[in-house]
Structure formats: structure tokens, C-alpha cells
Scaffold this motif. Structure first.
Motif, mmCIF file in Angstrom:
data_model
loop_
_atom_site.group_PDB
_atom_site.id
_atom_site.type_symbol
_atom_site.label_atom_id
_atom_site.label_comp_id
_atom_site.label_asym_id
_atom_site.label_seq_id
_atom_site.Cartn_x
_atom_site.Cartn_y
_atom_site.Cartn_z
ATOM 1 N N PRO A 191 0.842 -1.195 0.000
ATOM 2 C CA PRO A 191 0.000 0.000 0.000
ATOM 3 C C PRO A 191 0.878 1.245 0.000
ATOM 4 C CG PRO A 191 -0.473 -1.423 1.895
ATOM 5 C CD PRO A 191 0.648 -2.039 1.160
ATOM 6 N N GLY A 192 0.509 2.180 -0.827
ATOM 7 C CA GLY A 192 1.255 3.432 -0.866
ATOM 8 C C GLY A 192 2.291 3.483 -1.958
ATOM 9 N N GLN A 247 2.960 2.984 -5.922
ATOM 10 C CA GLN A 247 2.279 2.863 -7.212
ATOM 11 C C GLN A 247 2.939 1.752 -8.034
ATOM 12 O OE1 GLN A 247 -0.039 5.355 -9.093
ATOM 13 N NE2 GLN A 247 -0.832 5.327 -7.013
#
Lengths: 335, 514
Positions: free
Chosen positions: B336-337, B339
Motif C-alpha cells: 500500500p502506498g 504505485q
């Protein structure tokens, strides 16, 4: 701490105080710090009992085992080996009253590259620490040390003395060399380099049991024959067949004279190593189970009835049932 | 007016300083971009041109392969004759014609006798020639043949082994992409190995090949105190299926010799010393859908090997059926976080094998397995955290191998900070384990087949008895295009008494790691 035993070292005692000491001094510079070592010592977290051995592994190791050339049924019965080198030590160990089993094997298994060898019994508790094999040239010493350990004191001393007197005997050395060179050369020639005997004895006993593949059998036969040839060429620049047989004949004559009317060689009351050495050849030559096609050696030996009697005596008295089986067969064969 | 001396100084200074690397980089980037854009434009124009004419009726009147001087005409005919329009019942469209020809060119490429790229030219025959039709095109494929002989010598350093090798390759021997490979190597562990193999495509099909080979080698096996000498040969048929699976079906005949025993070799190894001949049929199937064989981040690998030795007409000295399966899967793990791809991936692997003793030839009883037929498990390329062949039954210090095994591993791979996810370096955390068992001896009587089945089922039950032998740790991975290198720190968690776990660092090189 890490068990750093390498696989090639001969002995692998489990971590014992002296060993650890050695490690600490030799590896002073890279010693792991105490806390880390304590952490390492916690692993493995769980240890289960040992894995079972595969089915082919020898399960019974509580008896001494002599690894020899023999057939599978022969190994179970403890029948005399068909190889003189093996039979000599088999007979000697029987003379010395050692309880052992025979295992059918081949030269690749031996530490010296030639059978026989002895694998002393190991106690079942120490499965990981199997005893080291004793090659044939050290079997005599092994037996002597075993006897020394068993009856410490005078009896062992006298026994040792008798052994000493036997081997220090000059005549003994001379006669032993007759066997080791003259008789052996003729035996090698007659067995490996005479095609009928090769086909009737070497093929079924030495080659066919190791593989069922025809090409491999051919390759092994070739290897055996050329090994016998180089062995003979070590002693003379050419292989003179007549001379080899003549020498063997003379050697047998001298052995027969040496034995005379005695029961065993050198006038002993019990058979010794020399008797075992002679028996090893005479038995293999006279054994009716072995299908000698070219019988020159056997015919030569049969002229000396005392040597034949000597062979029969040992086969019957010391190999017992195992020898009797042969005898009954040999009588059939003689008809 | 500037002082000439001063300005001269300035030039030298500037020359001395060299070109500003930043500026240089920028320039190169711009140039590359321009080239790329131009190339793309050209491609697009060509594509449009073909697109516009894609339905243009086309007949291929001839295909010429230029410069293939050493390649047989008959061999090439088999690839290209079916494409020529005279052998087709209907005319091509231009797009179809180009596709067919490029399929043929692709085959040429796969035969591995021509250099890349293979250039393709299309020409229209002169309209004045009365024998041509207006739709005719002539195809020219220009190839450069690879050198027919290659000879290489070198040294290798691998898994605790150093070796020197000589390698000779003869390509396209009879003009039909046949190749002869000869290898000789001498090393510290594989004392000597000679190998020769002849390979040829069948019916000019690069996906269907036949191979004949022979080998003679002598290998030290320190984990069970012996040396194995092999002499033998094989014959193999290899093909590929449309789904991407590779198959191999072959016959092996090998004379094995267990010899050169160490002085402390165990009775079990001594009992197996000597000669044996293995005559076996073997089938291998591999389906590799991983994005990279050495450092997969997604995809899967499935592999199965079946071997039947000594049964019925096969003869030989050993008889068994042997099956081995392997599965490996990799999935990217999103963070998560971050790209796009994070570079973190999870790979899991599973291997299992079974050796089932069979009666030899026409005999009624099956014989127990020998050390050179049994599986070995443990070491840096399969169950890490154990010494080479560190799992399974042992007699003294000798690893005897087993008839049944199962092993699994899970590795979580992270890109190294400062190095990045595009470089072939990873940090890994792993846990792996397995069991290697010999078939149990059954005391119960009964028919021979029944006995084997019984011992098999009781051994299978043992497989699930307690936790498997396990180790866990972490380490660094470097994926070289040829092999994967790992340096791990690990500790054994669960062991069987006698099994050889490794506490601390372990280095491994492998082509196919669990």
C-alpha cells in the motif's frame, strides 16, 4: 554450537569436552560471542527420533562380518568361499573360534580394493559409530588383539608366543612364498586365462552375479583377464604356461613332503594360518561344486593324497555341515 | 576584444573539465527519443500500408533463401514448400502471406543455425514475364549462417566445486540443422565427465527433435562416502505442445559402478558397492510460465518426471517406477502506498517423489532400492539450512537417501533499498522443510505385491507423523542469467536425530531452486 564435523574425518565423536576445547583454541579469532552461542544452542527447537534405514541396509550388526566372494545361499550357510584369498581368512577365523557371518560382496566394497575384509561387530546402541573395516592383511593382528583382550594373562602370552614362533620360522616363510607365488600364479593362469575355466567358473561365480547386462559382462570379463595378465607379467617378462604349471607342481610336491603323515602342517595339533592358506587353494581346486573344465591343476594336486586328505579333514571337521554338503555332492560327482 | 590567451585558457579549461555529464546524458536521451519516435513512425506507416492492402490478393510464386550455402535444399523445402501458393488451394491476402512467411522465418530462427535477424524482402516479378500473374510476389529471406564449428575451453566454479572444461559444437553437420555436442570436464567433485550428443530436428520441425547421446563420468559423492562411475547412453524425443508444455520421452541405459569407498564408509554403502545396470524409459513434462526462471515475480512452473526401469522387457539389474513432481508459483505482493509494482514477491515451491520397487524382468519378487536410485534431499538448492543431502536416513555419516520425499518452501523477496527492484538483487526471508523416508520393512507375509503396497502405505503414514524437518532464515539473492546465487543465514527448527542441519551461513548456486 554449530556442529562442524566434516564428512571426511575418520571419527566423529559427538560433542565431547576435549573436542570443544580444541575448537576454542584453534578458532580463537572467530569465536561466536556467548549470548549468540546460547541462542544457537536452542536450535533445533524439536528433535524427533532417527529415520529408519532403507531395506537393503544390513540390519544385524551385532556379529562380526567377513565380506567375501560367495553366493547368496553360500553366505547364509557360511559355506567356504570360492575365492582362495577369502577362503584363507574365512578358514583361519573358524580355526580361531571366532563367531562371524559371511556376507556376499565384491572388490568395490573393500577398503583395499580386494576382498576379504572384516567388519567388526558394533553394538546396536552406537549405530552412528560403526566400527572401521579391518582389511585382510590386518585380520591376524585383529584376532591377536582380540585374544589378548579376552584372556589377559598367561594364556594369551603363550598363544602369542606360538604365533610368533610360527611366523619367525624360516621354513614357514619359504613355504608361504611357494603358495603366494608358484601356486597362485598357476591358479591365476588356469582360472582366468584358460578360456574353458573362465567360462565355467569365472563367468557364473564372479561376473554374472554383478550384472545381467551382456555388454557390461563383456567389459568386466575383459577387465578381469587383463588384470590377471598384468599380475602374472609382474613376475616374469613373458607368460610361459609350461613353466608356470611345472613350478606349481614342484611347489605341491614340496608341500606334500612338508606335511608328510602329519595331520596339520609343521606338526601342529590344530590348524594354523599356514593350513588355512593351503586349504584355500586345495579346497577351491578340489571342490566338486566348481566346474573345472581344464583340470590340469586338480589332476596334479590329486597325486598328493596327503594334501587331499588335509583338505577333506578341514572341510569336514571345521566347516561341518557346510563342508558335508559339498562332500555328498562330490561323491555323486565322482561316480 | 577578448584576450586570445585568456580565451585559449578558457577552451583548455573547458576541455580539461570534460563535458558536463548531466548535459551529455540529457543529449543522449533526447537523441534516443528522437530515434525512437522516428522508428515508431516508420513502423506505423508500414503497418498502415500493410493494413490498407491487407486484403490485397497475393500469390507467393517463389521463396528464396539467400546465403544458406551449407543447408540442404530438401530440408528447407519442407518448411517453405507448403507456403508457396502453388501448393495452396486458394490465394492469400497480403496479410496472410506475410504471416505465413514469418512463421517460416521463425522456424528458421528456432533451428539455431542462422544469425539473427533474418531479413525478409518482397519483390514483384517483372510484369513483362508472360508466366506471371499480376498478384505474384517473390519472397527473399536473407540469412547468415552461424559458424559450423565452435570450440570453447574454460573454468567453472560452482557449488563447492571447481572444474575445467572443453566444449566442442558442430552445427548443421549434414545441412539439416543436425548438431553434435562434445563436452569434457575435469573437476574436484565430478572427477571427469565426457559427454557427446547428436541432435536433429525431425521433418524440419524445430519443435520436434531427436537426440542420441553417450556419457562416461566419475563423480565423488562425499555425503555418502563413495564415487560413482557411469558409462551409458540415451535416446530422446523432444517435442512442444501448443499449450507451451515441453515433453521429453527417452530411453536410458547406464552402467553404474559404486566404487572408491572412503575408509569410514558405512556398511549400507559397502553393501551397495559394485556394478549395476539401469535400463529405463523416462518421460519429462515441463510447463514454465514464470516471468524469469531465476527470480520469478509472477507465473508458475509445473514439472513431472516419470521413470520406469527394469520392468518386463527393459531388463537391467534394477527395477522400479519412479515419479517426481514439482510445482512453483510466484505472485507479486502489492505494498500500500507504492504505485505500480512494488518488487516484493512471494514464491512458493513444492516437490515430491516416490520410488516404487517392481519385480525385475520376469521375476516375481521386487528388490529393495539401491543408494544410486534413491532420492537425496537437503542442501542450498532444495531444503536450505541443511547440508547437502542432510535430510533422510543415515548410516553413520552417510546419507543413504530415501524412497519417498516431499519438500516445500516459501520465500518472501524484497528489493534492496538503494539498488531498486529492477536490479537482479533481492533480500529474502524463507522457511522450508521436508521429509525423506526409506520404505519401511514389513514383517508380515503375503503376496509380494501386497507387501510392497503395505510398506508403502505405512511409509506414507510416517510422512505425516510429526512436523517435517524444517529450517528458516534470511539472506541475499542474486539472479545471474545463468544461475541463481544465494547467501543465507539460517537455523534448523525441527530435525530427526542424525539429520545434518546447518546453523549459520550457507552459500548456494543453483539453476533450479526450490
Amino acid at each position: 554450537m554449530p556442529q562442524d564435523a566434516d564428512a571426511t574425518s575418520e571419527e566423529r565423536p559427538y560433542p565431547s569436552p576435549p573436542k570443544i576445547q580444541v575448537r576454542q583454541t584453534s578458532r580463537q579469532w572467530f569465536t561466536t560471542p556467548q549470548p549468540i552461542r546460547r541462542l544457537f544452542d536452542k536450535f533445533p527447537l524439536r528433535t524427533y527420533p532417527v529415520n529408519e534405514l532403507p531395506q537393503r541396509s544390513p540390519q544385524n550388526r551385532e556379529r562380526h562380518a567377513l565380506w567375501v566372494f560367495t553366493t547368496n545361499t553360500g553366505a547364509q550357510l557360511g559355506a567356504p568361499s570360492f575365492n582362495p584369498g577369502c577362503l584363507k581368512w574365512q578358514a583361519y577365523m573358524i580355526f580361531k573360534g571366532i563367531d562371524f557371518v559371511t556376507i556376499s560382496s565384491n572388490n568395490h566394497a573393500s577398503p583395499t580394493g580386494a576382498l576379504p575384509f572384516l567388519l567388526p561387530a558394533s553394538s546396536p546402541k552406537l549405530l552412528g559409530e560403526a566400527a572401521l573395516p579391518v582389511p585382510s592383511n590386518r585380520i591376524e593382528r585383529w584376532i591377536r588383539e582380540k585374544e589378548k583382550n579376552q584372556h589377559a594373562g598367561t594364556s594369551a602370552l603363550t598363544k602369542q608366543n606360538s604365533a610368533m614362533s610360527e611366523s619367525s620360522d624360516m621354513r614357514y616363510e619359504a613355504y608361504m612364498s611357494l603358495l603366494n607365488y608358484r601356486v597362485r600364479n598357476a591358479y591365476l593362469y588356469s582360472l582366468y586365462l584358460s578360456p574353458p575355466n573362465f567360462a565355467s567358473i569365472v563367468l557364473p561365480l564372479y561376473i554374472n552375479p554383478s550384472t545381467s547386462n551382456t555388454l557390461t559382462r563383456l567389459a568386466l570379463s575383459h577387465q578381469l583377464r587383463s588384470a590377471a595378465e598384468t599380475e602374472l607379467l609382474k613376475q616374469s617378462p613373458i607368460i610361459d604356461v609350461e613353466a608356470i604349471y611345472r613350478d606349481c607342481d614342484r611347489a605341491m610336491e614340496s608341500l606334500s613332503e612338508l606335511l608328510g603323515d602329519d595331520e596339520f602342517f609343521f606338526g601342529k595339533g590344530t590348524p594354523e594360518l599356514f593350513d588355512a592358506s593351503v586349504f584355500a587353494y586345495t579346497h577351491v581346486l578340489l571342490d566338486e561344486d566348481l566346474d573345472w573344465q581344464h583340470t590340469r591343476l586338480r589332476d596334479g594336486l590329486e597325486q598328493y593324497s596327503n594334501l587331499v586328505e588335509h583338505q577333506k579333514r578341514i572341510a569336514e571337521d571345521w566347516f561341518g555341515a557346510r563342508g558335508v554338503r559339498k562332500e555328498s555332492k562330490s561323491r555323486e560327482g565322482l561316480k | 576584444m577578448a584576450d586570445p590567451l585568456e580565451s585559449g585558457d578558457d577552451i583548455f579549461d573547458r576541455l580539461k573539465k570534460g563535458v558536463d555529464p548531466k548535459l551529455q546524458r540529457e543529449k543522449t536521451r533526447l537523441a534516443n527519443e528522437r530515434d525512437l519516435a522516428q522508428f515508431e513512425k516508420a513502423q506505423r506507416r508500414l503497418g498502415e500500408l500493410i493494413q490498407d492492402n491487407s486484403t490485397l490478393p497475393t500469390t507467393i510464386s517463389s521463396i528464396r533463401i539467400l546465403n544458406a550455402t551449407n543447408t540442404r535444399r530438401g530440408f528447407l523445402n519442407r518448411i517453405f514448400n507448403p507456403i508457396v501458393s502453388a501448393n495452396q488451394d486458394r490465394p492469400y491476402t497480403l496479410a496472410e502471406a506475410i504471416r505465413e512467411v514469418s512463421v517460416g522465418a521463425d522456424k528458421l530462427h528456432k533451428l539455431d543455425i542462422f544469425h539473427e535477424p533474418i531479413s525478409l524482402f518482397i519483390d514483384r516479378p517483372a510484369q513483362t514475364d508472360a508466366s506471371t500473374t499480376p498478384t505474384d510476389v517473390d519472397i527473399f529471406l536473407s540469412v547468415v549462417e552461424k559458424s559450423r564449428f565452435k570450440f570453447k575451453t574454460g573454468t567453472d566454479i560452482g557449488n563447492a566445486e571447481g572444474s575445467a572444461y572443453v566444449h566442442g559444437l558442430a552445427r548443421n553437420i549434414f545441412g539439416g540443422a543436425e548438431s553434435l555436442n562434445i563436452n569434457a570436464s575435469f573437476g574436484t567433485r565430478t572427477r571427469s565427465a565426457y559427454q557427446a550428443s547428436f541432435e536433429t530436428p525431425i521433418l524440419s520441425n524445430p519443435n520436434l527433435r531427436w537426440e542420441l547421446g553417450g556419457l562416461a563420468s566419475s563423480t565423488q559423492k562425499p555425503w555418502s562416502s563413495h564415487e560413482e562411475v557411469l558409462k551409458g547412453g540415451w535416446m530422446k524425443l523432444r517435442w512442444m505442445t501448443l499449450g507451451g508444455g515441453r515433453h521429453e520421452l527417452g530411453y536410458n541405459g547406464v552402467w553404474r559402478q559404486i566404487t572408491g569407498l572412503a575408509s569410514n564408509a558405512s556398511p549400507s554403502v559397502r553393501g551397495d558397492a559394485g556394478d549395476s545396470v539401469k535400463s529405463s524409459l523416462m518421460h519429462t513434462w515441463v510447463k514454465d510460465r514464470r516471468d524469469s526462471p531465476q527470480l520469478p515475480t509472477k507465473g508458475y512452473l509445473n514439472k513431472s518426471t516419470l521413470e520406469l526401469a527394469g520392468w518386463g522387457p527393459l531388463q537391467g539389474d534394477v527395477a522400479f517406477g519412479k515419479a517426481e513432481v514439482e510445482a512453483q508459483g510466484a505472485i507479486p505482493v502489492p505494498i500500500p502506498g507504492i504505485q505500480g509494482e512494488s518488487g516484493v514477491s512471494l514464491t512458493t515451491g513444492l516437490r515430491a517423489g516416490l520410488l516404487y520397487p517392481l519385480p525385475l524382468g520376469t521375476e516375481s519378487d521386487s528388490k529393495p532400492s539401491r543408494i544410486n536410485d534413491r532420492f537425496q534431499l537437503g542442501g542450498p538448492t532444495d531444503v536450505r539450512g541443511f547440508r547437502l543431502s542432510g535430510l533422510g536416513p543415515r548410516d553413520g555419516s552417510d546419507a543413504l537417501g530415501g524412497d519417498i520425499y516431499a519438500a516445500a518452501s516459501a520465500n518472501l523477496l524484497f528489493p534492496l533499498p538503494c539498488v531498486g527492484k529492477d536490479k537482479p538483487f533481492r533480500f529474502q526471508i524463507f522457511a522450508n522443510g521436508g521429509r525423506l523416508l526409506a520404505l519401511k520393512t514389513t514383517d508380515e507375509g503375503g503376496a509380494e505385491g501386497e507387501k510392497v503396497r503395505q510398506s508403502l502405505s505405512s511409509t506414507m503414514a510416517e510422512l505425516g507423523n510429526g512436523l517435517p524437518s524444517m529450517a528458516a532464515g534470511f539472506g541475499l539473492v542474486y539472479a545471474h542469467p545463468v544461475a541463481r546465487f544465494e547467501l543465507n543465514f539460517s537455523l534448523p527448527l525441527v530435525l530427526r536425530r542424525g539429520e545434518d542441519g546447518r546453523k549459520g551461513l550457507q552459500f548456494g548456486i543453483g539453476i533450479n531452486m526450490l
